[in-house]
Design a protein around this motif. Structure first.
Motif, mmCIF file in Angstrom:
data_model
loop_
_atom_site.group_PDB
_atom_site.id
_atom_site.type_symbol
_atom_site.label_atom_id
_atom_site.label_comp_id
_atom_site.label_asym_id
_atom_site.label_seq_id
_atom_site.Cartn_x
_atom_site.Cartn_y
_atom_site.Cartn_z
ATOM 1 N N ALA A 1 -22.296 -23.858 -12.557
ATOM 2 C CA ALA A 1 -22.342 -24.404 -13.922
ATOM 3 C C ALA A 1 -23.039 -23.438 -14.866
ATOM 4 O O ALA A 1 -22.596 -23.236 -16.014
ATOM 5 C CB ALA A 1 -23.042 -25.758 -13.919
ATOM 6 N N GLU A 2 -24.122 -22.831 -14.413
ATOM 7 C CA GLU A 2 -24.845 -21.861 -15.248
ATOM 8 C C GLU A 2 -23.995 -20.622 -15.508
ATOM 9 O O GLU A 2 -24.031 -20.046 -16.602
ATOM 10 C CB GLU A 2 -26.158 -21.472 -14.569
ATOM 11 C CG GLU A 2 -27.181 -22.607 -14.544
ATOM 12 C CD GLU A 2 -28.395 -22.284 -13.678
ATOM 13 O OE1 GLU A 2 -28.382 -21.213 -13.012
ATOM 14 O OE2 GLU A 2 -29.348 -23.084 -13.659
ATOM 15 N N GLN B 1 -21.509 -21.480 -18.204
ATOM 16 C CA GLN B 1 -22.173 -21.518 -19.511
ATOM 17 C C GLN B 1 -22.410 -20.104 -20.047
ATOM 18 O O GLN B 1 -22.178 -19.835 -21.237
ATOM 19 C CB GLN B 1 -23.505 -22.261 -19.405
ATOM 20 C CG GLN B 1 -24.234 -22.392 -20.744
ATOM 21 C CD GLN B 1 -25.528 -23.182 -20.627
ATOM 22 O OE1 GLN B 1 -25.851 -23.716 -19.572
ATOM 23 N NE2 GLN B 1 -26.276 -23.266 -21.718
ATOM 24 N N ARG B 2 -22.837 -19.188 -19.177
ATOM 25 C CA ARG B 2 -23.068 -17.806 -19.600
ATOM 26 C C ARG B 2 -21.775 -17.137 -20.049
ATOM 27 O O ARG B 2 -21.762 -16.392 -21.039
ATOM 28 C CB ARG B 2 -23.696 -16.990 -18.458
ATOM 29 C CG ARG B 2 -25.180 -17.231 -18.252
ATOM 30 C CD ARG B 2 -25.791 -16.142 -17.384
ATOM 31 N NE ARG B 2 -25.133 -16.030 -16.089
ATOM 32 C CZ ARG B 2 -25.467 -16.742 -15.020
ATOM 33 N NH1 ARG B 2 -26.456 -17.624 -15.104
ATOM 34 N NH2 ARG B 2 -24.827 -16.582 -13.874
ATOM 35 N N GLY C 1 -19.209 -18.506 -21.426
ATOM 36 C CA GLY C 1 -18.868 -18.990 -22.751
ATOM 37 C C GLY C 1 -19.740 -18.392 -23.841
ATOM 38 O O GLY C 1 -19.272 -18.110 -24.950
ATOM 39 N N GLU C 2 -21.005 -18.177 -23.515
ATOM 40 C CA GLU C 2 -21.949 -17.642 -24.503
ATOM 41 C C GLU C 2 -21.787 -16.144 -24.710
ATOM 42 O O GLU C 2 -21.864 -15.641 -25.835
ATOM 43 C CB GLU C 2 -23.382 -17.955 -24.067
ATOM 44 C CG GLU C 2 -23.721 -19.449 -24.084
ATOM 45 C CD GLU C 2 -25.073 -19.747 -23.458
ATOM 46 O OE1 GLU C 2 -25.660 -18.810 -22.854
ATOM 47 O OE2 GLU C 2 -25.535 -20.897 -23.563
ATOM 48 N N THR D 1 -17.770 -29.244 -14.590
ATOM 49 C CA THR D 1 -17.890 -27.778 -14.564
ATOM 50 C C THR D 1 -16.526 -27.122 -14.576
ATOM 51 O O THR D 1 -16.282 -26.177 -15.334
ATOM 52 C CB THR D 1 -18.681 -27.325 -13.320
ATOM 53 O OG1 THR D 1 -20.012 -27.864 -13.391
ATOM 54 C CG2 THR D 1 -18.768 -25.803 -13.261
ATOM 55 N N THR E 1 -14.869 -27.667 -18.010
ATOM 56 C CA THR E 1 -15.447 -26.780 -19.014
ATOM 57 C C THR E 1 -14.927 -25.363 -18.847
ATOM 58 O O THR E 1 -14.596 -24.685 -19.822
ATOM 59 C CB THR E 1 -16.983 -26.776 -18.906
ATOM 60 O OG1 THR E 1 -17.473 -28.094 -19.159
ATOM 61 C CG2 THR E 1 -17.605 -25.811 -19.916
ATOM 62 N N ASP F 1 -12.624 -24.717 -21.926
ATOM 63 C CA ASP F 1 -13.473 -24.161 -22.980
ATOM 64 C C ASP F 1 -13.754 -22.669 -22.830
ATOM 65 O O ASP F 1 -14.198 -22.033 -23.789
ATOM 66 C CB ASP F 1 -14.813 -24.909 -23.029
ATOM 67 C CG ASP F 1 -14.646 -26.386 -23.341
ATOM 68 O OD1 ASP F 1 -13.615 -26.745 -23.947
ATOM 69 O OD2 ASP F 1 -15.528 -27.186 -22.970
ATOM 70 N N VAL F 2 -13.552 -22.122 -21.644
ATOM 71 C CA VAL F 2 -13.867 -20.709 -21.418
ATOM 72 C C VAL F 2 -12.607 -19.922 -21.056
ATOM 73 O O VAL F 2 -12.175 -19.037 -21.797
ATOM 74 C CB VAL F 2 -14.929 -20.550 -20.306
ATOM 75 C CG1 VAL F 2 -15.186 -19.067 -20.025
ATOM 76 C CG2 VAL F 2 -16.221 -21.253 -20.700
#
Length: 294
Positions: free
Chosen positions: A12-13, A16-17, A19-20, A75, A78, A82-83
């Motif tokens: 999950a992390e 998130q990375r 996407g950022e 996860t 996403t 989203d990514v």
């Protein structure tokens, strides 16, 4: 050294990375200046055409995921919604614009979900089958993303050697920076399922059988015309000089996760078989790769 245990939190992390750190590449951010369009077309025109089509097929890939994984977790949702999808679709649009600049036809992505996927999706409502489908999805993702990484590395080196710095620096480099993160997601997700023994022995056996029977190279869609096109990509990138080495790079994850019990197996043989078939189909077609100019 032994690999660290993969946790759902770690995956999950990672998502998130991704996407950022890597927002979708804007069309306005790239420089499509081509110094020698004829040379770029003759050397990489077919490869760019193939990759543009494959990247634009991400919308079909999302539909397949919805069919195969009806109970997908947050996860995964996403990642692909989203990514992965926003990044990949921009890769396709940028490469498609570049190939049209070179006087080639727009990409024609294959967007129909196959009958085989629909059948497996119907069975995936059964939890044991969905677990098999999920592992197959992760293995397929790892294989295809690894193929993409290798292709973009080859193209990037070739463009720089030709002095096509604008393409290399503003198109190929940003794209190839995003692909390893996708590969890592699929690899970690598959590793977690296997290390946590989510699949019973009979499910692992079924996964091996289905993988061996259904394996396809990226973008071939189990169709001979696309397999021949992929053979052209392999030849154009010079990867046919060492097909076994290429198979080893592509199959490393599934060799370790699915076939570790087979002592001495460097890579699953069906990968090399698929590579040889694609190159043979390409040669049988007369080594023709480029469609007629627009």
């Amino acid at each position: 050294m032994p690999r660290q245990k993969v946790t759902q939190q770690k995956i999950a992390e990672h998502v998130q990375r991704l996407g950022e750190l890597y927002p979708p590449i804007s069309l306005d951010s790239v420089d499509r200046t081509v110094k020698r369009p004829d040379l770029v077309t003759s050397k990489y025109g077919h490869v760019i055409d193939y990759l543009a089509r494959v990247e634009l097929e991400v919308d079909r890939n999302v539909l397949e995921l919805l069919v195969l994984l009806p109970d997908v977790d947050d996860t995964n949702r996403t990642f692909y919604a989203d990514v992965w999808q926003p990044q990949e679709i921009q890769h396709g649009l940028i490469l498609d614009r570049l190939q049209q600049d070179l006087g080639r036809k727009p990409a024609d992505p294959h967007l129909d979900v196959s009958f085989k996927i629909k059948i497996l999706g119907a069975l995936a409502n059964l939890k044991p089958i969905q677990e098999v489908a999920k592992l197959l999805y992760f293995l397929t993702g790892a294989s295809t993303e690894r193929q993409a990484v290798l292709a973009y590395n080859q193209i990037n080196s070739g463009m720089r050697e030709m002095g096509e710095d604008a393409i290399a620096e503003t198109i190929i480099t940003p794209i190839k920076q995003q692909e390893p993160g996708h590969f890592a997601f699929y690899r970690m997700s598959a590793e977690r399922m296997v290390q946590d023994n989510e699949l019973k022995p009979w499910q692992m056996f079924l996964t091996r059988v289905l993988r061996e029977k259904s394996y396809n190279l990226v973008g071939t869609n189990a169709m001979d015309r696309f397999k021949a096109d992929m053979g052209g990509v392999v030849v154009d990138l010079g990867l046919d000089d060492d097909l076994a080495g290429y198979a080893r790079e592509v199959g490393r994850v599934e060799q370790r996760l699915l076939w570790a019990h087979r002592q001495g197996m460097e890579f699953p043989p069906y990968i090399l078989k698929a590579l040889k078939e694609s190159v043979e189909l390409y040669l049988e077609r007369g080594g023709l790769t480029a469609p007629a100019p627009a």
